[in-house]
Design a protein around this motif. Structure first.
Motif, short mmCIF file in Angstrom:
data_model
loop_
_atom_site.label_atom_id
_atom_site.label_comp_id
_atom_site.label_asym_id
_atom_site.label_seq_id
_atom_site.Cartn_x
_atom_site.Cartn_y
_atom_site.Cartn_z
N ALA A 112 0.84 -1.21 0.00
CA ALA A 112 0.00 0.00 0.00
C ALA A 112 0.87 1.25 0.00
O ALA A 112 0.61 2.21 -0.74
CB ALA A 112 -0.93 0.00 1.21
N VAL A 113 1.92 1.27 0.81
CA VAL A 113 2.78 2.44 0.87
C VAL A 113 3.52 2.63 -0.45
O VAL A 113 3.69 3.77 -0.93
CB VAL A 113 3.79 2.31 2.03
CG1 VAL A 113 4.81 3.45 2.00
CG2 VAL A 113 3.06 2.32 3.36
N LEU A 115 -0.35 11.21 -0.48
CA LEU A 115 -1.39 12.21 -0.72
C LEU A 115 -1.57 13.15 0.47
O LEU A 115 -2.07 14.26 0.31
CB LEU A 115 -2.71 11.52 -1.06
CG LEU A 115 -2.74 10.78 -2.40
CD1 LEU A 115 -4.12 10.19 -2.66
CD2 LEU A 115 -2.34 11.69 -3.55
N SER A 116 -1.14 12.73 1.66
CA SER A 116 -1.07 13.64 2.81
C SER A 116 0.28 14.36 2.72
O SER A 116 1.18 14.18 3.55
CB SER A 116 -1.17 12.86 4.13
OG SER A 116 -2.36 12.11 4.18
N ALA A 160 -1.67 6.04 -5.82
CA ALA A 160 -1.28 6.09 -4.41
C ALA A 160 -2.47 5.75 -3.51
O ALA A 160 -3.64 5.98 -3.86
CB ALA A 160 -0.75 7.48 -4.07
N GLN A 161 -2.18 5.22 -2.34
CA GLN A 161 -3.25 4.97 -1.37
C GLN A 161 -3.81 6.31 -0.90
O GLN A 161 -3.13 7.33 -0.92
CB GLN A 161 -2.75 4.15 -0.19
CG GLN A 161 -1.71 4.82 0.69
CD GLN A 161 -1.40 4.00 1.93
OE1 GLN A 161 -2.21 3.18 2.38
NE2 GLN A 161 -0.23 4.21 2.52
N ARG A 162 -5.06 6.28 -0.47
CA ARG A 162 -5.78 7.50 -0.11
C ARG A 162 -6.10 7.49 1.38
O ARG A 162 -6.31 6.42 1.97
CB ARG A 162 -7.11 7.57 -0.88
CG ARG A 162 -6.96 7.72 -2.38
CD ARG A 162 -8.19 7.18 -3.10
NE ARG A 162 -8.24 5.74 -2.99
CZ ARG A 162 -7.75 4.91 -3.92
NH1 ARG A 162 -7.21 5.39 -5.02
NH2 ARG A 162 -7.83 3.59 -3.76
N PRO A 163 -6.16 8.64 2.02
CA PRO A 163 -6.72 8.69 3.37
C PRO A 163 -8.13 8.12 3.36
O PRO A 163 -8.93 8.45 2.48
CB PRO A 163 -6.72 10.19 3.69
CG PRO A 163 -5.63 10.76 2.83
CD PRO A 163 -5.68 9.97 1.57
N ASN A 172 -3.94 8.83 7.58
CA ASN A 172 -2.91 9.77 7.15
C ASN A 172 -1.83 8.96 6.42
O ASN A 172 -1.19 8.09 7.02
CB ASN A 172 -2.31 10.49 8.37
CG ASN A 172 -1.34 11.59 7.98
OD1 ASN A 172 -0.66 11.52 6.97
ND2 ASN A 172 -1.28 12.62 8.81
N THR A 173 -1.65 9.25 5.14
CA THR A 173 -0.66 8.48 4.37
C THR A 173 0.77 8.85 4.72
O THR A 173 1.71 8.18 4.29
CB THR A 173 -0.87 8.67 2.86
OG1 THR A 173 -0.63 10.05 2.50
CG2 THR A 173 -2.28 8.28 2.44
N ASP A 174 0.96 9.92 5.53
CA ASP A 174 2.30 10.28 5.98
C ASP A 174 2.69 9.53 7.25
O ASP A 174 3.81 9.68 7.73
CB ASP A 174 2.39 11.80 6.22
CG ASP A 174 3.81 12.29 6.34
OD1 ASP A 174 4.72 11.61 5.83
OD2 ASP A 174 4.04 13.36 6.94
#
Length: 508
Positions: A243-244, A283-284, A335-338, A354-356
């Motif tokens: 996912a990351v 995306l974050s 990219a994966q999404r929140p 939070n993708t961060d």
């Protein structure tokens, strides 16, 4: 371990070269410097108000025939390992731009003392630069530790005689003489070389350092290696790593390194390192300032690779498996999404708010795999995980979270002995509800802001994937990078964690 290209070599010499332009000799508050100085030692030190503190340098011109040489009086403080590392670093930094320095070792010349001095000298000599370096900025090319009696050319006395100063650990015990000096150099060079490798890996630009590149460097360390590519990760159910990494054109990897000691192993330790080769936040998205140093977000993974490569040289008797979960956290249409829900290795579901907060996702896969498949006695993970820990502990202490008091004490002791100090942080069970999700087993960050303890909740998230085994988490976000070039550190990646883990593992 692959040959780490340390820019400074260190070796022994029976006598200092007669034409030595720079000769370094130790002194302390209760240790007279050697004879051969242009004025009485006491008067000279009084003039400079020198106290012999660790890393203190007094430079004195002396006659070398028709030329002028220099003697560096370097302070050794209380003679402890930490003081001798500082002394070695100070001598190396003063010799920058020179071809060679002759150095009389610290009094006693035990293997432990020489190892500490060597570590400090070589770590301070580390540089990382793409392009030419000005000659005056280059580290000293060669350090010669003098093991014999220089005689009348500088009058430094027998470098192998046992000194009476100080009460530090590095000089309390240990055989002295040339053999001890050689042994100390070998250990110091092995440890410093491992730190240099970790720094090199972390400092390499992400335009080069893809997850596949990192896996290739890991495979060069002389231990058994297994690499999972994206197809194998998918088949194995490593949902967090996938996912990351799914937003990047550079696919993720899981790297496994295995060290087996000669003879019967004293136990089995698994090390897990965060290997985010670049972190945009996904995306974050991070702000520009927050992204500038994100090529070093795989510093924990670099530490694991370097440690596995150095264990044989130190004669470690414990079996060690290293896992590096490597991915680039980028942003794109894939990219994966929140609000996405992912399935980690072993089946736990996680709502990504939070993708961060991606490091914990890749490490959760590795921890769960280690618990299910590797049957370790102990698990330790290391990561530049949370900015919050830098606010809590600053730049001088790494954070230690542990589920086992004995393990915590061992790691804290290794940190003190190695000069990489840790501060134990609490795992507060009352904060576990912060990770509750309404749609999945866990959330990857706190839901709401009732708790606010970002580093603690991140550690609690990782604990969920350890299977209840003895486990420790080292958050090195505050100490993994340096903004200054001083002491043992060079600007950029510090390699923090290599020395303490080698100290711990080589003593198990």
């Amino acid at each position: 371990m692959s040959d780490v290209p340390l820019e400074t070599s260190i070796s022994t010499a029976a006598r200092p070269p007669e034409d030595a332009a720079l000769l370094a000799v130790p002194f302390a508050a209760d240790l007279d410097p050697p004879v051969g100085l242009p004025v009485p030692a006491a008067a000279l030190l009084a003039c400079y108000e020198a106290k012999g503190e660790a890393g203190e340098i007094v430079e004195v011109p002396v006659a070398r025939g028709e030329a002028v040489g220099r003697i560096l009086l370097y302070g050794i403080g209380d003679g402890s390992a930490d003081a001798l590392r500082k002394a070695g670093a100070a001598v190396t930094r003063r010799g920058r731009g020179r071809e060679e320095i002759a150095v009389v070792p610290p009094p006693g010349a035990s293997a432990a003392a020489v190892a500490a001095f060597t570590e400090g000298a070589l770590l301070a000599a580390y540089t990382f630069r793409i392009g030419e370096t000005a000659p005056s900025s280059r580290p000293v090319a060669s350090i010669r530790l003098v093991t014999g009696t220089p005689g009348d050319d500088g009058g430094t006395g027998d470098a192998t005689e046992t000194g009476e100063t100080g009460t530090g650990d590095a000089r309390e015990t240990g055989e002295t003489g040339t053999a001890a000096v050689e042994s100390g150099i070998a250990r110091g060079r092995a440890v410093a070389g491992a730190v240099a490798l970790a720094r090199d890996l972390a400092n390499t630009p992400a335009s080069v350092k893809t997850p596949a590149w990192l896996a290739e460097r890991a495979a060069e360390q002389g231990v058994a290696t297994r690499i999972w590519d994206e197809r194998e990760l998918r088949a194995g159910g490593f949902g967090g790593i996938l996912a990351v990494g799914q937003g990047s054109v550079s696919p993720p990897r899981l790297i496994q390194l295995s060290y087996e000691p000669e003879g019967e192993a004293t136990g089995h330790v698994v090390l897990v390192g965060k290997g985010i080769t670049y972190d945009t936040g996904g995306l974050s998205l991070k702000p520009t300032e927050g992204m500038k140093f994100m090529k070093t977000d795989m510093a924990g993974g670099a530490v694991v690779i370097a440690v596995l490569g150095a264990l044989a040289a130190l004669g470690a008797r414990v079996r060690v498996t290293g896992l590096v979960a490597a991915a680039e956290n980028s942003f794109s249409g894939t990219a994966q999404r929140p609000s996405d829900v992912i399935t980690q290795y072993g089946g736990r579901t996680v709502e990504v708010l939070n993708t961060d907060a991606e490091g914990r996702l890749v490490m959760a896969d590795a921890l769960a795999y280690a618990d299910a498949e590797l049957d370790p006695d102990v698990m330790v993970d290391i990561a530049t995980l949370t900015g919050a820990i830098g606010i809590a502990l600053g730049k001088g202490l790494g954070a230690l979270f542990a589920s086992d008091d004995g393990l915590a004490a061992e790691l804290a002791g290794a940190g003190e002995a190695s000069g990489e100090r840790l501060w134990r942080m609490p795992l507060i069970d009352d904060y576990v509800p912060a990770l509750e999700s309404s749609v999945a087993d866990l959330a990857n960050i706190e839901v709401g802001s009732a708790y606010g303890a970002g580093s603690i909740t991140a550690a609690l998230f990782l604990r969920e994937f350890t299977g209840g085994r003895p486990w420790a988490h080292l958050d090195i976000a505050g100490v993994g990078r340096s903004t200054v070039d001083e002491g043992l550190s060079a600007k950029g990646a510090t390699g923090f964690g290599v020395r303490l883990l080698l100290e711990w593992l080589s003593g198990r």
